[in-house]
Design a protein around this motif. Sequence first.
Motif, PDB file in Angstrom:
ATOM      1  N   LEU A 139      48.121  31.223  23.425  1.00 38.06           N
ATOM      2  CA  LEU A 139      47.136  30.167  22.526  1.00 38.06           C
ATOM      3  C   LEU A 139      47.979  30.536  21.421  1.00 38.06           C
ATOM      4  O   LEU A 139      48.308  29.070  20.711  1.00 38.06           O
ATOM      5  N   ASN A 140      48.155  31.796  21.104  1.00 35.68           N
ATOM      6  CA  ASN A 140      48.929  32.504  19.690  1.00 35.68           C
ATOM      7  C   ASN A 140      50.386  31.675  20.092  1.00 35.68           C
ATOM      8  O   ASN A 140      51.463  31.520  19.292  1.00 35.68           O
TER       9      ASN A 140
ATOM     10  N   ARG B 195      57.237  40.773  17.915  1.00 32.94           N
ATOM     11  CA  ARG B 195      55.459  40.509  18.588  1.00 32.94           C
ATOM     12  C   ARG B 195      55.459  39.944  19.814  1.00 32.94           C
ATOM     13  O   ARG B 195      54.952  40.227  20.529  1.00 32.94           O
TER      14      ARG B 195
ATOM     15  N   PRO C  71      45.506  24.789  25.321  1.00 36.76           N
ATOM     16  CA  PRO C  71      44.549  25.500  26.405  1.00 36.76           C
ATOM     17  C   PRO C  71      44.131  25.162  27.603  1.00 36.76           C
ATOM     18  O   PRO C  71      44.520  26.283  28.977  1.00 36.76           O
TER      19      PRO C  71
ATOM     20  N   THR D 284      45.273  41.310  28.695  1.00 37.26           N
ATOM     21  CA  THR D 284      46.154  40.913  27.396  1.00 37.26           C
ATOM     22  C   THR D 284      46.554  40.551  26.996  1.00 37.26           C
ATOM     23  O   THR D 284      47.691  39.317  26.466  1.00 37.26           O
TER      24      THR D 284
ATOM     25  N   GLU E 138      39.339  34.003  27.972  1.00 37.18           N
ATOM     26  CA  GLU E 138      39.101  33.440  26.576  1.00 37.18           C
ATOM     27  C   GLU E 138      40.386  35.001  25.884  1.00 37.18           C
ATOM     28  O   GLU E 138      40.628  34.664  24.950  1.00 37.18           O
ATOM     29  N   ASP E 139      39.572  36.387  26.899  1.00 38.12           N
ATOM     30  CA  ASP E 139      40.374  37.015  25.321  1.00 38.12           C
ATOM     31  C   ASP E 139      42.178  37.129  26.334  1.00 38.12           C
ATOM     32  O   ASP E 139      43.071  37.729  25.318  1.00 38.12           O
TER      33      ASP E 139
ATOM     34  N   MET F  23      50.734  38.280  28.137  1.00 37.38           N
ATOM     35  CA  MET F  23      52.300  37.010  27.161  1.00 37.38           C
ATOM     36  C   MET F  23      53.705  37.650  27.068  1.00 37.38           C
ATOM     37  O   MET F  23      54.482  36.817  26.811  1.00 37.38           O
TER      38      MET F  23
ATOM     39  N   ALA G   3      43.704  34.918  27.657  1.00 39.51           N
ATOM     40  CA  ALA G   3      43.882  33.566  26.807  1.00 39.51           C
ATOM     41  C   ALA G   3      44.755  33.312  25.631  1.00 39.51           C
ATOM     42  O   ALA G   3      45.267  32.820  25.166  1.00 39.51           O
ATOM     43  N   PHE G   4      44.498  34.959  24.531  1.00 34.82           N
ATOM     44  CA  PHE G   4      43.554  34.595  22.852  1.00 34.82           C
ATOM     45  C   PHE G   4      45.465  34.617  23.106  1.00 34.82           C
ATOM     46  O   PHE G   4      46.380  33.918  21.846  1.00 34.82           O
TER      47      PHE G   4
ATOM     48  N   ALA H 264      47.526  28.239  28.716  1.00 30.07           N
ATOM     49  CA  ALA H 264      46.801  29.000  28.313  1.00 30.07           C
ATOM     50  C   ALA H 264      45.482  29.698  29.049  1.00 30.07           C
ATOM     51  O   ALA H 264      45.729  30.358  30.154  1.00 30.07           O
ATOM     52  N   ARG H 265      44.803  29.377  30.037  1.00 27.19           N
ATOM     53  CA  ARG H 265      44.013  29.196  30.862  1.00 27.19           C
ATOM     54  C   ARG H 265      44.844  29.383  32.400  1.00 27.19           C
ATOM     55  O   ARG H 265      44.356  30.576  32.921  1.00 27.19           O
TER      56      ARG H 265
ATOM     57  N   HIS I 151      56.748  39.134  13.119  1.00 26.94           N
ATOM     58  CA  HIS I 151      55.449  38.107  13.918  1.00 26.94           C
ATOM     59  C   HIS I 151      56.092  37.772  15.123  1.00 26.94           C
ATOM     60  O   HIS I 151      56.031  37.321  16.270  1.00 26.94           O
TER      61      HIS I 151
END
Lengths: 252, 243
Positions: free
Chosen positions: B110-111, B82, B116, B155, B103-104, B159, B106-107, B119-120, B79
């Motif tokens: 967010l994790n 990653r 929010p 996506t 949203e995808d 990260m 930003a997923f 992330a946006r 975890h």
Amino acid sequence: MLSETFAFGDSAIHRLDPRLRVVFAGLLSILTAILNRFPAVIFAVFLALVLIGASRLPVRQVLARLAVVNGLVLFIWLILPWTFEGTPVVEIGPLVGSWEGIRLCALITLKSNAIILALIALVATMPVATLGYALHHLHLPDKLVYLLLMTYRYIFVIETEYQQLARAARIRCFKPGTNLHTYKTYAYMVGMLFVRASARAQRVHQAMVCRGFSGKFYCLHEFAFKSSDWAWSSAMGISLIVLGGLEWAPIV
Amino acid sequence: MGADRLVIDLENISFAYPDGRDVLSGLSFKLDKGARAGLIGPNGSGKTTLLHMIMGLIPPSEGAIRLFGREMRSEKDFHESRKNIGLVFQNPDDQLFSPTVLEDVAFGPLNLGASPEEARDIAVKTLKDLHLTGFEDRISYRLSGGEKKLVALATVLAMNPAVLVMDEPTTGLDEKTNDRIVSILNTLDKTLLIVSHEYNFLARTTDDFYGIRDGQIFYAGESATLHTHYHAHAAGEVPHKHI
């Protein structure tokens, strides 16, 4: 498969806060479903028509959707009046139609049309994704919300996979008929869809885990309750009270 | 080269499918920080299995996985890792599960604990970097195959992982999208590990390439020597060097 034809527009209803629409649609549907007096039911139909009017949806397409519901209602009319015990009003051979049966059929017809019209006006006017986020903000459990959103996302993928299988069969001259070969082929296709869907679910989950997913969903969407939403919610509140009054006020 | 420069260090890894078939047997592989490596191997040779193992999606039956110098023992270790190793899946439909592109993308952030708003912002910026501005509110399932692939890459890049791992990034893509992915990868300052069947693609994006055969990885040479053969050639079927 899901065309969301009504979801995008610029009417007063489209601009309403989705949370308000979902809550009102829920309350109105439940209340309408338990009504028993005609004036109340007719008022519910009237409310639904007002909402449809305010949503400025194409009438023809709305009627097309109503036709689907009324196809089912038709079966009720074919059966219920002749099987419901009560005061006889019509007699066709051995069949006796009762007044109570006809009354019940009329109630069901009006109620189901009112509920469907209200749902079309309030809920079908938002994209499924927005509905999901509205439900999230209304504190529906995360799992249910994401079940809805992911079903929506992958129903198209599964449809494409079904089309692929169907095409693969067709190009090898498969013609469905009433025979074991056809049943078998369809059974294989459905089975294959399940296998693929489950394999895909696993891969999607792996991809999510790779991006740090650990069971918690976050929501990017925020909704703002505007002054026009307050005006609408008071109007909606009053109409629900009137509806309840028409049903439960003592008859003088 | 010191051990602290190793980002991926696999030692004596073995893995068998549930039906008992051996895929990886005693495989060892090291990847340095900043390396750009390609991996070629026949279908079913265990390339995807290997990538999934690096991500901690499947545990090896035997052997040790060390990432960034740390031995990976539990899901909790992975975890953490990653956050620094991003995997782009072969099929973007597996990767893009949100209704909209924004949203995808930003997923992941967010994790990782972004708010929010943050992330946006990250998502918007990542899309801009990949020349995908205007895609934010597009519905993921309505994208074309090439667009899906680019968004899937976004996506993962959102990260900001130190290592980018890609599984067959060019499958089914046209020349133009292919070129776009090449130019994106060549501007990234990241450690790369790319599984592909396309020699030309690997030659343009990586420095070294490895082969996988009989459950083992072997160094196969510099990627610059890779090319597709369109003419009759004794060694046209397998990666080889011209001397």
